[in-house]
Scaffold this motif. Structure first.
Motif, short mmCIF file in Angstrom:
data_model
loop_
_atom_site.label_atom_id
_atom_site.label_comp_id
_atom_site.label_asym_id
_atom_site.label_seq_id
_atom_site.Cartn_x
_atom_site.Cartn_y
_atom_site.Cartn_z
N ALA A 54 0.81 -1.22 0.00
CA ALA A 54 0.00 0.00 0.00
C ALA A 54 0.85 1.26 0.00
O ALA A 54 0.31 2.36 -0.16
N GLY A 55 2.16 1.13 0.17
CA GLY A 55 3.02 2.31 0.12
C GLY A 55 3.20 2.87 -1.27
O GLY A 55 3.60 4.02 -1.44
N SER A 56 2.91 2.08 -2.30
CA SER A 56 3.09 2.52 -3.69
C SER A 56 1.75 2.91 -4.30
O SER A 56 0.88 2.06 -4.46
N ASP A 161 10.43 4.06 1.53
CA ASP A 161 10.90 3.60 0.23
C ASP A 161 10.20 4.32 -0.92
O ASP A 161 10.78 4.48 -2.00
N ASN A 162 8.96 4.75 -0.70
CA ASN A 162 8.16 5.29 -1.80
C ASN A 162 7.96 6.79 -1.78
O ASN A 162 7.51 7.36 -2.78
N TYR A 163 8.26 7.44 -0.66
CA TYR A 163 8.06 8.88 -0.54
C TYR A 163 9.35 9.54 -0.07
O TYR A 163 10.17 8.92 0.60
N ARG A 164 9.50 10.82 -0.41
CA ARG A 164 10.67 11.56 0.06
C ARG A 164 10.24 12.91 0.61
O ARG A 164 9.29 13.53 0.10
N PRO A 165 10.89 13.39 1.67
CA PRO A 165 10.53 14.69 2.24
C PRO A 165 11.06 15.82 1.37
O PRO A 165 12.19 15.77 0.87
N VAL A 166 10.24 16.85 1.18
CA VAL A 166 10.62 18.01 0.38
C VAL A 166 10.09 19.26 1.07
O VAL A 166 8.91 19.33 1.41
N PRO A 167 10.94 20.27 1.31
CA PRO A 167 10.43 21.54 1.84
C PRO A 167 9.81 22.37 0.72
O PRO A 167 10.44 22.65 -0.29
N VAL A 186 5.85 11.44 -3.91
CA VAL A 186 6.18 10.10 -4.39
C VAL A 186 7.53 10.15 -5.10
O VAL A 186 7.80 11.04 -5.92
N ALA A 187 8.40 9.21 -4.78
CA ALA A 187 9.78 9.26 -5.25
C ALA A 187 9.94 8.84 -6.70
O ALA A 187 10.88 9.29 -7.37
N ALA A 192 8.99 13.14 -12.54
CA ALA A 192 7.71 13.74 -12.19
C ALA A 192 7.76 14.54 -10.90
O ALA A 192 6.82 15.27 -10.59
N GLN A 193 8.84 14.43 -10.14
CA GLN A 193 8.90 15.10 -8.84
C GLN A 193 8.75 16.62 -8.92
O GLN A 193 8.03 17.21 -8.11
#
Length: 563
Positions: A54-56, A161-167, A186-187, A192-193
């Motif tokens: 469910a993380g993806s 694994d599937n998400y990354r923090p972004v300010p 989503v990483a 697409a980021q």
């Protein structure tokens, strides 16, 4: 030790032609190859695997759907929010009375970490969560889930694994600078980021900081295309419906866009308005071009800091000379003090009959006595150079504001939602003035600050519950726009660092420190300084050993830097 969270740049974006109108990024419908569950997986492992799959969100959560029965798969509507969990466990339960052998019941038991909101901000949660899951044998002999949990449960490891923090950057409370609002994108796929970041920017500040932050983008602003990489390597962001903003607003928009994109790309930014440069004099921008708009909570300037030593203020340097004026001469019995971020003002909790009172004024000058006092006051904390806050007797949050006429007025902030009837033992305002961090009954609570003199309120106080469960927080300080550092009463974990949303925690070394720690502060270069009874100690990161600060100021003093 929990791994410290860092921001990393994404992989290079493949070359592309100049952008044209294309379909918006939709992370739930991003094409990707999705593996099916392992063959002959048993019901317990199937349910555990579901929390990882469910993380993806790719292909409308196809990885998770493949764990469901065919009928359930077609009907399942994933919730918009993710409940991030840890310690995922599955326990077999008796099947319903009369159920065939092809039906199994599984109890899914987890510990809550927090929730990823629809606006992609993280909010901590705590406690256990348990839900029954019905699993059925399919005609092909494979087990599949017939009733998935009502929450979209995602294991912490799968989320990371599937998400990354972004300010993502928005306007501060003065509306002339920008500050980060921590979000998660989503990483994959990497190209697409940037579009995902701009969509979050268009959506405005996260739910927890609306009102504390603002945006220079008008409500109707849209991007005409997804963010694309041009043939020369520049990221192209093409806005429409900006409504002819003034030059200063254009520069703030540029700062928000460029600083937000630096979290996912190193490319220069070609910022357009309906196909023409938003800033005609600077058609392409890098973070250095808009750095003047960014506040830096980790920067205490060139100040060497100050310290309360034997109820006098001294400079925290090789000479430890008294500060000029009555605060350093001994005329005032200073218990705690704080210096404004620009170094021009001092506020001091000073002994007076029956307790302590607050004095405030120019650095080196006479400090005016204000009608704020009690048995004890926390270390004064500044919002700009004309507003100072403190906590009176662990219960009341009081502030003083200097008007344009030079006179100081005082007031109180309703602390009921922040603390209820629990004690507030420390309070620190971020240097950008949009947020505060408080220590409430041994726990860090972060809140937005809304309004200005005469109408100051705390917005959406949020306890940061994700740290070690067996430690008590005794002090907190901002180490940057995106993180906090705290001291505790624990000998094993005396100092902790946490992201401002409480998702990531790390512990500093305990070597050389002795409990109790009496103060914590952050100086230039994000240097953390703590005080114990033996002296002042400094470290520059959670991997650094504590080293004695070489100043002639001993244990029992209270060091602090501007802010």
């Amino acid at each position: 030790m929990v791994a410290m969270f860092v921001l990393a740049s994404c992989a290079a974006i493949p070359e592309a032609s100049d952008p044209e109108a294309i379909k918006r990024v939709d992370e739930a419908n991003t094409p990707a190859e999705v593996p099916a569950p392992p063959e002959d997986v048993d019901p317990l492992a199937l349910v555990r695997n579901f929390a990882d799959a469910a993380g993806s969100p790719a292909n409308d959560y196809e990885a998770a759907r493949l764990h469901l029965t065919r009928q359930t798969r077609e009907q399942w509507q994933p919730p918009r929010e993710l409940l991030i969990v840890d310690e995922v466990d599955t326990i077999p339960q008796p099947p319903p009375p009369g159920a065939p052998r092809s039906v199994q019941m599984v109890s899914l038991q987890v510990d809550k970490v927090g929730r990823l909101k629809a606006d992609k901000s993280f909010v901590p949660e705590s406690g256990s969560y348990e839900v029954p899951v019905r699993v059925e044998m399919q005609p092909n002999g494979q087990w599949r889930i017939a009733n998935p949990p009502p929450e979209l449960l995602v294991s912490r490891s799968a989320f990371e694994d599937n998400y990354r923090p972004v300010p993502v950057y928005f306007l501060d409370h003065t509306r002339d600078g920008v500050v980060p609002d921590q979000r998660y994108v989503v990483a994959q796929p990497g190209p697409a980021q940037p579009s995902r970041v701009i969509e979050l920017l268009n959506g405005g500040p996260s739910e927890g900081f609306r009102g504390a932050m603002d945006t220079a983008l008008p409500p109707d602003a849209v991007t005409k295309t997804n963010v694309s990489e041009a043939e020369d390597g520049a990221l192209v962001v093409n806005f429409s419906d900006l409504g002819r903003p003034a030059p200063e607003v254009r520069r703030l928009i540029a700062a928000q866009v460029v600083l937000s994109l630096q979290g996912v790309s190193n490319a220069r930014v070609r910022l357009l308005e309906d196909g023409t440069p938003l800033l005609p004099d600077t058609p392409e921008l890098r973070p250095a071009d808009v750095a003047q708009f960014e506040s830096d909570n980790g920067d205490a300037g060139a100040s060497s800091g100050l310290a309360v030593v034997d109820e006098r203020l001294r400079v925290l340097d090789d000479n430890a000379a008294p500060v000029p004026g009555p605060a350093g001469s001994g005329e005032y019995d200073v218990v705690r003090a704080g210096q404004s971020a620009d170094g021009s003002r001092l506020a001091a909790a000073v002994r007076r009959p029956g307790g302590v009172g607050l004095r405030v004024g120019e650095y080196g000058g006479t400090l005016q006595e204000l009608p704020i006092g009690g048995v004890q006051l926390t270390e004064p904390t500044w919002r700009g150079s004309s507003q100072v806050w403190t906590v009176v007797d662990s219960r009341r949050i009081a502030y003083a504001v200097q008007g344009r006429d030079g006179n100081w007025s005082t007031g109180e902030v309703d602390s009921a939602e922040l603390a209820g009837d629990r004690p507030i033992t420390d309070l620190r305002i971020s240097r950008d003035g949009t947020r505060l961090a408080a220590v409430v009954d041994g726990t860090i609570v972060v809140a937005g600050i809304v309004g200005d003199a005469g109408d100051l309120r705390l917005y959406r106080p949020t306890p940061l519950t994700g740290g070690p469960s067996d430690v008590t927080i005794t002090g907190v300080e901002w180490i940057g726009d995106d993180s906090l550092v705290a001291m505790t009463s624990s000998s094993g974990v005396p100092v902790l660092e946490t992201s401002v949303d409480g998702f990531q925690w790390s512990s500093y070394s305990s070597a050389n420190l002795q409990q109790p720690l009496t103060a914590i502060t952050v100086g230039p270069g994000r240097k953390v300084v703590v005080a114990d009874n033996s002296g002042l100690w400094q470290a520059t990161g959670d991997q650094d050993l504590w080293r004695l600060l070489q100043v002639p100021i001993g244990g029992g003093s209270i060091p602090f830097f501007p802010g």
